[in-house]
Enzyme design. Sequence first.
Site, PDB file in Angstrom:
ATOM      1  N   ASP A  67       8.196  36.950 -10.544  1.00 41.90           N
ATOM      2  CA  ASP A  67       9.193  35.937 -10.186  1.00 41.90           C
ATOM      3  C   ASP A  67      10.150  36.437  -9.104  1.00 41.90           C
ATOM      4  OD1 ASP A  67      10.438  37.782 -11.855  1.00 41.90           O
ATOM      5  OD2 ASP A  67      10.766  36.365 -13.488  1.00 41.90           O
ATOM      6  N   HIS A 139      12.601  33.534 -22.878  1.00 37.25           N
ATOM      7  CA  HIS A 139      11.816  33.255 -21.669  1.00 37.25           C
ATOM      8  C   HIS A 139      10.919  34.435 -21.302  1.00 37.25           C
ATOM      9  CE1 HIS A 139      15.237  34.729 -18.789  1.00 37.25           C
ATOM     10  NE2 HIS A 139      14.340  35.666 -18.876  1.00 37.25           N
ATOM     11  N   GLU A 144      11.527  29.188 -18.750  1.00 39.48           N
ATOM     12  CA  GLU A 144      12.594  28.936 -19.718  1.00 39.48           C
ATOM     13  C   GLU A 144      12.064  28.076 -20.874  1.00 39.48           C
ATOM     14  OE1 GLU A 144      15.181  30.599 -19.460  1.00 39.48           O
ATOM     15  OE2 GLU A 144      16.093  30.575 -17.479  1.00 39.48           O
TER      16      GLU A 144
HETATM   17  C1  GLP Z   1      14.976  38.171 -16.037  1.00 40.87           C
HETATM   18  C2  GLP Z   1      13.570  38.330 -15.505  1.00 40.87           C
HETATM   19  C3  GLP Z   1      12.586  38.457 -16.638  1.00 40.87           C
HETATM   20  C4  GLP Z   1      13.044  39.529 -17.596  1.00 40.87           C
HETATM   21  C5  GLP Z   1      14.372  39.149 -18.177  1.00 40.87           C
HETATM   22  C6  GLP Z   1      14.906  40.146 -19.174  1.00 40.87           C
HETATM   23  O1  GLP Z   1      15.219  36.903 -16.464  1.00 40.87           O
HETATM   24  N1  GLP Z   1      13.180  37.250 -14.664  1.00 40.87           N
HETATM   25  O2  GLP Z   1      11.323  38.737 -16.104  1.00 40.87           O
HETATM   26  O3  GLP Z   1      12.098  39.710 -18.615  1.00 40.87           O
HETATM   27  O4  GLP Z   1      15.283  39.046 -17.098  1.00 40.87           O
HETATM   28  O5  GLP Z   1      15.646  41.109 -18.499  1.00 40.87           O
HETATM   29  P1  GLP Z   1      16.190  42.439 -19.134  1.00 40.87           P
HETATM   30  O6  GLP Z   1      15.023  43.347 -19.216  1.00 40.87           O
HETATM   31  O7  GLP Z   1      17.210  42.932 -18.164  1.00 40.87           O
HETATM   32  O8  GLP Z   1      16.761  42.104 -20.455  1.00 40.87           O
END
Ligand code: GLP
Length: 252
Positions: A67, A139, A144
């Site tokens: 993404d 998500h 989402e």
């Molecule tokens: C963002 C990314 C996701 C990721 C999520 C969790 O939303 N687009 O791909 O899994 O954050 O992030 P973190 O690992 O910082 O909790």
Amino acid sequence: MRVLVTPDYRTLSRQAAEIIADAVRFEPRLTLGLPTGSTPLGMYEELVRKHSDENLDFSRVKTFNLDEYIGLAPGHPSSYHTYMHLHFFDHVRIPIKHIHIPDGAPGIDTDRESIRYEQAIQQAGGIDLLVVGIGSNGHIAFNEPGSSFASRTRIVDLARETRANAGRYFASEDEVPRRAITVGIGTILESRRILLLASGSGKSGAVARALQGPVSEDMPASALRGHFDVTAILDEAATPLPPIAGVIGRAW
Ligand code: GLP
């Protein structure tokens, strides 16, 4: 789904990197699906170490990121382009033409980019091993709650909770883009193998719902239970109580 519970973040990171390294050694032309966020940082650090200390060779590997924010130029400090180069690509020998990250730069034709990206994945022969984190609202990538399990690469509106969580990477929460481009849940489920990573107590609620609650589009990560080859690597803090069915072991 196989569930591997690790005592801490460091072990989780090492386990994830070891699985990727084994896959790359077995198939040097592997196509990887790669995530961002705080969770995979330790995994990238360990992969970079393996590249230098163990000659782990990425020169024939192809990568597809999951993404990117819409409205950020690739060089923006908070873009996923910047994240990936800073934490991984700049430290390993991988041809630039093997690296794919969706383009969310200001002014791009977002619909065309979504189609182009989805086609690029298909043309590469699909993703062999996809690594994905989980948001506190369940998500995966930027799919989402409410996303169709058949969804493809597309533009999405970010949930309020997602933008609030991302605020720490921007000068203020207001600066977090409202939209993103993400591979779809259908795209993710077509990967041959999936690694789900979750660390910290802030994720245990989402992990419990994803792994033990109803399989539902309200909980995007629950879609992974319909895939035949998923390994979830959790640290103790992210592991819901009582323990989850499917735990294959503990890596200490
Ligand atoms: C963002 C990314 C996701 C990721 C999520 C969790 O939303 N687009 O791909 O899994 O954050 O992030 P973190 O690992 O910082 O909790």
